[in-house]
Design an enzyme around this catalytic site. Sequence first.
Site, PDB file in Angstrom:
ATOM      1  N   SER A  91      43.815   9.119  16.801  1.00  0.00           N
ATOM      2  CA  SER A  91      42.611   8.304  16.653  1.00  0.00           C
ATOM      3  C   SER A  91      42.680   7.133  17.612  1.00  0.00           C
ATOM      4  CB  SER A  91      42.497   7.783  15.217  1.00  0.00           C
ATOM      5  OG  SER A  91      41.503   6.779  15.118  1.00  0.00           O
TER       6      SER A  91
ATOM      7  N   GLY B 214      35.653  19.935   7.384  1.00  0.00           N
ATOM      8  CA  GLY B 214      35.634  18.979   8.481  1.00  0.00           C
ATOM      9  C   GLY B 214      35.922  19.552   9.852  1.00  0.00           C
ATOM     10  N   ILE B 215      36.598  18.752  10.665  1.00  0.00           N
ATOM     11  CA  ILE B 215      36.898  19.133  12.044  1.00  0.00           C
ATOM     12  C   ILE B 215      37.752  20.396  12.090  1.00  0.00           C
ATOM     13  CG2 ILE B 215      38.069  18.406  14.159  1.00  0.00           C
ATOM     14  CD1 ILE B 215      37.371  15.511  13.409  1.00  0.00           C
ATOM     15  N   GLY B 216      38.738  20.483  11.206  1.00  0.00           N
ATOM     16  CA  GLY B 216      39.622  21.644  11.200  1.00  0.00           C
ATOM     17  C   GLY B 216      38.879  22.943  10.979  1.00  0.00           C
TER      18      GLY B 216
ATOM     19  N   TYR C  28      47.091   3.939   8.251  1.00  0.00           N
ATOM     20  CA  TYR C  28      46.505   5.077   8.972  1.00  0.00           C
ATOM     21  C   TYR C  28      46.745   4.931  10.477  1.00  0.00           C
ATOM     22  CZ  TYR C  28      42.779   8.047  10.920  1.00  0.00           C
ATOM     23  OH  TYR C  28      42.065   8.982  11.636  1.00  0.00           O
TER      24      TYR C  28
ATOM     25  N   ALA D 177      42.207  23.119   7.571  1.00  0.00           N
ATOM     26  CA  ALA D 177      41.056  23.845   8.124  1.00  0.00           C
ATOM     27  C   ALA D 177      40.032  24.266   7.081  1.00  0.00           C
ATOM     28  CB  ALA D 177      41.543  25.073   8.886  1.00  0.00           C
TER      29      ALA D 177
END
Length: 333
Positions: free
Chosen positions: A182, A54-56, A209, A51
Amino acid sequence: MEEDHSSNFLLYVAVAIVGVATIYLVRRFFKGKQFTENVKAKDKVIIVTGASAGIGKQIARELNIRGGKVYLMCRDVDRANAAIRDLAAKYGCDTTRLIVIQGDLANFASVRKFVDEFNRRESKLDILVNNAGIGHYSNFEKTVDGHEVIFQTNYLGHFLLTHLLLPKLEKSDSPRIVGLSSILHLNADNVDQKTVEDEKKFSWMLGTYSRSKLANVMHAAVLTKKLRADDPTTKITFNTCHPGAVSTEIARNTFLSWPVISSLAKPFIWFFMKTDYDGAQTPLFLALSKKVDGASGKYFAECAESKVHPLVHDQAACDTLYNYSMVACGLNK
């Protein structure tokens, strides 16, 4: 003559308006579905991995603004604290409800230490957001625990974290686990132990990934079945999602991070890719929306259930992955 100039001017204005409107609409399309429900997170205890950026970071921001107490599980404590200061300065987040505990998913001992510290501080856990991940590694490397770095960081570390926190989740009235996967999980070949741990089958691009992201989706499916088999009344739900094509630091180890490439790509990234905040919308939907009450073992994209890899429906494959993960994480003892 003046009429011609006036006509040309009006034509230019019309073309400009249409052009701007088109850019706006296309850009809005690429932003994706937004989570707009007025749902509060007051009194909820939340963990978000990765966190500090980015997204976190955006998930932590929104959950904090909605009243939640958010624990940031991050490798770099200084960077996480800098993120908290930034969230407070830019968005007015309450720093008393943003707490950093160091934790490295690529180190099982660190994950266990994080959980021990969290358990010391809290009596319950309402929402667990398994967000952290790495997208690219140029070479095959193993963690201190003996597993390939991408697979452990993206999957095994979260597997261990999730299972260690189940007792705290059971104390919540509406416990939810959200895993970031994803759309690339659809491209994975398999998640067999012989494949994910084999240096010869390591893919420096996105193959490894994709396998880790498929494992995330399979984990949600198999854990849902096991939890409900053990206790049909369990309230714990576990769903995964595709956040969209987001411009984040997950590409930091790729050629896209090279200064020249990065500069040239900026206009295209702005136009065609989501921002961090846009990428946080489906995870927030799964964390808070009343529309997914009771839903579990599902995979979402753009705040709606979406297609999954065939292996997610293969119970034998899911059980094999689960059993391997239990042993790999030392949970079978």
